[in-house]
Design a protein around this motif. Structure first.
Motif, short mmCIF file in Angstrom:
data_model
loop_
_atom_site.label_atom_id
_atom_site.label_comp_id
_atom_site.label_asym_id
_atom_site.label_seq_id
_atom_site.Cartn_x
_atom_site.Cartn_y
_atom_site.Cartn_z
N SER A 1 1.89 11.31 -5.46
CA SER A 1 0.54 11.28 -4.89
C SER A 1 0.43 11.93 -3.52
CB SER A 1 0.02 9.84 -4.83
OG SER A 1 0.77 9.09 -3.90
N SER A 2 1.57 12.17 -2.87
CA SER A 2 1.53 12.84 -1.56
C SER A 2 2.87 13.49 -1.29
CB SER A 2 1.20 11.84 -0.44
OG SER A 2 2.29 11.01 -0.18
N ALA A 3 2.91 14.28 -0.25
CA ALA A 3 4.14 14.99 0.09
C ALA A 3 5.14 14.11 0.83
CB ALA A 3 3.80 16.20 0.95
N LYS B 1 0.84 -1.21 0.00
CA LYS B 1 0.00 0.00 0.00
C LYS B 1 0.87 1.26 0.00
CE LYS B 1 -4.03 -1.91 0.11
NZ LYS B 1 -4.88 -1.91 -1.06
N ILE B 2 2.04 1.18 0.57
CA ILE B 2 2.94 2.34 0.61
C ILE B 2 3.82 2.38 -0.63
CG2 ILE B 2 4.90 3.35 1.83
CD1 ILE B 2 3.59 2.38 4.42
N THR B 3 4.45 1.27 -0.96
CA THR B 3 5.42 1.28 -2.05
C THR B 3 4.77 1.38 -3.43
OG1 THR B 3 5.51 -1.15 -2.04
CG2 THR B 3 7.17 0.02 -0.74
N GLU B 4 3.52 0.98 -3.57
CA GLU B 4 2.85 1.08 -4.86
C GLU B 4 2.24 2.45 -5.12
OE1 GLU B 4 0.11 -2.17 -5.01
OE2 GLU B 4 1.69 -3.68 -5.04
N GLY C 1 10.35 8.91 0.91
CA GLY C 1 10.95 7.80 1.63
C GLY C 1 10.11 6.55 1.67
N ARG C 2 9.30 6.34 0.66
CA ARG C 2 8.44 5.15 0.68
C ARG C 2 9.22 3.85 0.61
NH1 ARG C 2 5.59 8.86 -2.23
NH2 ARG C 2 3.49 9.27 -1.51
N ASP C 3 10.47 3.92 0.16
CA ASP C 3 11.26 2.70 0.07
C ASP C 3 12.05 2.41 1.35
OD1 ASP C 3 12.85 4.91 -0.32
OD2 ASP C 3 14.09 4.00 -1.86
#
Length: 111
Positions: A91-93, A83-86, A96-98
């Motif tokens: 899409s947001s500010a 849900k975070i990495t995809e 660091g999603r990885d």
């Protein structure tokens, strides 16, 4: 939700969106500890060095407590999952999603 977490139900912040922009509302402005510094480090691997862990423990529980007159809170929370990495980067500010986890810290002291 943000107003609830900021203390709306306890009367420390007004029930308006504008109140979230007012640094004199919420828990931060209450009590003798008036100044603070917040930050965080994104960590991109679960394999952290012993040196990193030793430094974190020392700054949180070790001799630094006696050297600096501040309160310290350290939070370590994981990130990740589809849900975070995809989610598209744009899409947001939040970046660091990885990252695998975050070391979040808060210092507080009297002004």
């Amino acid at each position: 939700q943000l107003l609830f977490e900021a203390g709306r139900d306890r009367g420390v912040i007004e029930n308006t969106p504008e109140a979230l922009m007012d640094r004199n509302q919420g828990y931060g402005a209450k009590g003798p500890v008036r100044a603070s510094k917040n930050g965080g480090y994104l960590v991109d691997s679960y394999n952290v060095s012993e040196e990193m862990l030793d430094t974190l423990v020392d700054w949180t529980f070790g001799h630094m407590e006696k050297v600096y007159p501040w309160s310290l809170l350290v939070l370590i929370y994981n990130l990740g999952g589809p849900k975070i990495t995809e989610a598209p980067t744009s899409s947001s500010a939040y970046g660091g999603r990885d990252a695998k986890f975050v070391v979040h810290f808060k210092h507080q002291w009297n002004e």
